[in-house]
Design an enzyme around this catalytic site. Structure first.
Site, PDB file in Angstrom:
ATOM      1  N   ASP A  51       2.137  -0.351   9.953  1.00 54.64           N
ATOM      2  CA  ASP A  51       2.835  -1.317   9.908  1.00 54.64           C
ATOM      3  C   ASP A  51       2.344  -2.683   8.958  1.00 54.64           C
ATOM      4  O   ASP A  51       3.236  -3.368   8.484  1.00 54.64           O
ATOM      5  CB  ASP A  51       3.142  -2.086  11.410  1.00 54.64           C
ATOM      6  CG  ASP A  51       1.742  -2.695  11.874  1.00 54.64           C
ATOM      7  OD1 ASP A  51       0.742  -2.491  11.258  1.00 54.64           O
ATOM      8  OD2 ASP A  51       1.674  -3.257  12.858  1.00 54.64           O
ATOM      9  N   SER A  52       1.306  -2.118   8.203  1.00 49.35           N
ATOM     10  CA  SER A  52       1.051  -2.772   6.870  1.00 49.35           C
ATOM     11  C   SER A  52       2.208  -2.679   5.955  1.00 49.35           C
ATOM     12  O   SER A  52       2.005  -3.380   4.760  1.00 49.35           O
ATOM     13  CB  SER A  52      -0.340  -2.499   6.506  1.00 49.35           C
ATOM     14  OG  SER A  52      -0.445  -0.869   6.520  1.00 49.35           O
ATOM     15  N   ASP A  90       2.515   3.650  13.209  1.00 49.24           N
ATOM     16  CA  ASP A  90       2.605   2.533  14.069  1.00 49.24           C
ATOM     17  C   ASP A  90       3.650   1.955  14.747  1.00 49.24           C
ATOM     18  O   ASP A  90       4.899   2.081  14.210  1.00 49.24           O
ATOM     19  CB  ASP A  90       2.190   1.411  13.197  1.00 49.24           C
ATOM     20  CG  ASP A  90       0.697   1.114  12.948  1.00 49.24           C
ATOM     21  OD1 ASP A  90      -0.075   1.495  13.855  1.00 49.24           O
ATOM     22  OD2 ASP A  90       0.306   0.459  12.125  1.00 49.24           O
ATOM     23  N   LYS A 120       0.545   5.137  16.944  1.00 46.83           N
ATOM     24  CA  LYS A 120      -0.500   4.394  17.075  1.00 46.83           C
ATOM     25  C   LYS A 120      -0.157   2.977  17.723  1.00 46.83           C
ATOM     26  O   LYS A 120       0.919   2.267  17.458  1.00 46.83           O
ATOM     27  CB  LYS A 120      -1.357   4.019  15.733  1.00 46.83           C
ATOM     28  CG  LYS A 120      -2.375   3.016  16.132  1.00 46.83           C
ATOM     29  CD  LYS A 120      -3.488   3.161  14.685  1.00 46.83           C
ATOM     30  CE  LYS A 120      -3.032   2.411  13.567  1.00 46.83           C
ATOM     31  NZ  LYS A 120      -2.673   0.918  13.609  1.00 46.83           N
ATOM     32  N   GLU A 122      -1.303  -0.819  19.287  1.00 41.68           N
ATOM     33  CA  GLU A 122      -2.714  -2.044  19.329  1.00 41.68           C
ATOM     34  C   GLU A 122      -3.023  -2.421  20.547  1.00 41.68           C
ATOM     35  O   GLU A 122      -2.054  -2.761  21.269  1.00 41.68           O
ATOM     36  CB  GLU A 122      -2.386  -3.116  18.134  1.00 41.68           C
ATOM     37  CG  GLU A 122      -2.179  -2.769  16.706  1.00 41.68           C
ATOM     38  CD  GLU A 122      -2.061  -3.895  15.891  1.00 41.68           C
ATOM     39  OE1 GLU A 122      -1.985  -5.113  16.260  1.00 41.68           O
ATOM     40  OE2 GLU A 122      -1.898  -3.457  14.466  1.00 41.68           O
ATOM     41  N   GLU A 189     -11.156  -2.201  13.767  1.00 39.39           N
ATOM     42  CA  GLU A 189     -10.900  -3.101  12.504  1.00 39.39           C
ATOM     43  C   GLU A 189     -11.618  -3.914  12.527  1.00 39.39           C
ATOM     44  O   GLU A 189     -11.552  -4.726  13.529  1.00 39.39           O
ATOM     45  CB  GLU A 189      -9.363  -3.270  12.736  1.00 39.39           C
ATOM     46  CG  GLU A 189      -9.027  -4.118  11.321  1.00 39.39           C
ATOM     47  CD  GLU A 189      -7.397  -3.954  10.732  1.00 39.39           C
ATOM     48  OE1 GLU A 189      -6.813  -3.343  11.487  1.00 39.39           O
ATOM     49  OE2 GLU A 189      -7.218  -5.012   9.945  1.00 39.39           O
TER      50      GLU A 189
HETATM   51  O1  KIV Z   1      -1.116  -0.839   9.500  1.00 42.56           O
HETATM   52  C1  KIV Z   1      -2.361  -0.426   8.924  1.00 42.56           C
HETATM   53  O2  KIV Z   1      -2.336  -0.036   7.954  1.00 42.56           O
HETATM   54  C2  KIV Z   1      -3.405  -0.229   9.794  1.00 42.56           C
HETATM   55  C3  KIV Z   1      -4.815   0.041   9.356  1.00 42.56           C
HETATM   56  C4  KIV Z   1      -5.080  -1.038   8.605  1.00 42.56           C
HETATM   57  C5  KIV Z   1      -5.682   0.768  10.233  1.00 42.56           C
HETATM   58  O3  KIV Z   1      -3.112  -0.316  10.963  1.00 42.56           O
END
Ligand code: KIV
Length: 271
Positions: A51-52, A90, A120, A122, A189
Site C-alpha cells: 500500500d506504499s 497489502d 498481507k 498490519e 519494519e
Molecule cells: O507497503 C509497503 O511497501 C510495505 C513494505 C514497506 C513492507 O508494507
C-alpha cells in the site's frame, strides 16, 4: 543447489524451505506491469504490491487513502508480468480492522480479481479474528509488525519502534501469535536489529525485515526508493542501488532540448 535457483515458481512452502536451509529471501515492491516484469526476471523471490503505492504512485502523504479497487488495479497489473515470484498484496487501511467478515471479503476480492497469491495485514493480536477467518478460505497471510504505517496517526512519527522493553516484549509475543494463527511469514519494519534477530531465531516461519537489520531471514525495500527515484525519503536503512532521479532528469532535459532544437527526430527516426 540452492532452493532459490532450483524452483520455477516461488510458493509459501518454498520460502519456508529457504528459511530452513538458511537461504536469505529477497523481496521488493512493484505496482505496475513493466517494473514487475523486470524485477521478476531478475530472480526476486517475493513481490509485494504494497500500500506504499499510495505514497510512491499516487503521491499521498500516508498509506491510508488507497482504496481496495486501486490495490486490485496495481496487483492485477503486477500479476500479468510474473512468471516466478510469489505475489503478496497489502489489504488497504479500513478493509480488515475490527470486522473479520469484511476482512475475508476483502481478501477474497483481491485473490479473485487480481490473481494474487497471498495477502498481507498490519497488526498483531488485535487482528486475530481477521487473520484466522482469511486463512479458513485457504488464502495465505503474511503478517506485519513494528512500524505499521497504517497506524501512523496512533504513533505520530515514522521513528524506530519497540526500542523500549515493554513494546519489544509485546512485539515478540505478537510475532509468536501470528505464527500460531497460521501466517506463513511476517514483515518486521523499523525495529532494533537485535530484536529482529531474536524474533527471526525464535520463529520457524520466515521473517522479512525492512530497517530491521541483517539478522532477519530476508529483506524488503520499496523499489522506487532503492532505485533512487525518490529523493526526499532517505532513512538510514535505505541502500540506493541507482540514482534514477538524476539519470531520468538528465534524459528528460536532453529530450526537451532535442525537440526544441529540432535535433529530434532526425531523418532516420521518421518514415
Ligand atoms: O507497503 C509497503 O511497501 C510495505 C513494505 C514497506 C513492507 O508494507
Amino acid at each position: 543447489m540452492s532452493v532459490h535457483k532450483e524452483v520455477k515458481k516461488v510458493t509459501t512452502h518454498v520460502l519456508q524451505e529457504m528459511k530452513r536451509k538458511g537461504e536469505k529471501i529477497a523481496m521488493l515492491t512493484a505496482y505496475d506491469y513493466t517494473m514487475a516484469k523486470i524485477i521478476d526476471h531478475s530472480g526476486i523471490d517475493v513481490i509485494l504490491v504494497g500500500d506504499s503505492a499510495s505514497n510512491v504512485m499516487a503521491g499521498h502523504e500516508t498509506t491510508l487513502p488507497i482504496t481496495l479497487d486501486q490495490m486490485i488495479y496495481h496487483a492485477s497489473s503486477v500479476i500479468r508480468a510474473i512468471d516466478r515470484a510469489l505475489v503478496v498484496v497489502d489489504l488497504p487501511f479500513g478493509s480488515y480492522q475490527g470486522n473479520s467478515k469484511e476482512a475475508l471479503n476483502t481478501a477474497i476480492k483481491i485473490m479473485k480479481e487480481s490473481g494474487a497469491h497471498a495477502v498481507k495485514l498490519e497488526g498483531g493480536r488485535e487482528i486475530k479474528d481477521s487473520i484466522e477467518r482469511i486463512l479458513t478460505a485457504g488464502i495465505p497471510v503474511m503478517g506485519h509488525l513494528g512500524l505499521t504505517p497504517q497506524s501512523i496517526y496512533k504513533f505520530g512519527t515514522y521513528t524506530v519502534r519497540a526500542k523500549e522493553e515493554e513494546e519489544a516484549q509485546r512485539l515478540i509475543e505478537d510475532a509468536k501469535l501470528l505464527q500460531d494463527y497460521g501466517c506463513f511469514a511476517i514483515v518486521l519494519e523499523k525495529i532494533p536489529a537485535a530484536l529482529a534477530e531474536k524474533v527471526s531465531k525464535e520463529l520457524s516461519i520466515p521473517v522479512i525485515g525492512i530497517g530491521a537489520g541483517g539478522g532477519c531471514d530476508g529483506q524488503v525495500l520499496v523499489t522506487h526508493d532503492m532505485l533512487g527515484m525518490t529523493k526526499e525519503f532517505s532513512p538510514r536503512f535505505l541502500r540506493r542501488y541507482l540514482n534514477l532521479y538524476d539519470s531520468m532528469t538528465n534524459a528528460f532535459t536532453q529530450y526537451i532540448k532535442d525537440v526544441k532544437s529540432r535535433d529530434f527526430p532526425n531523418k532516420e527516426e521518421q518514415y
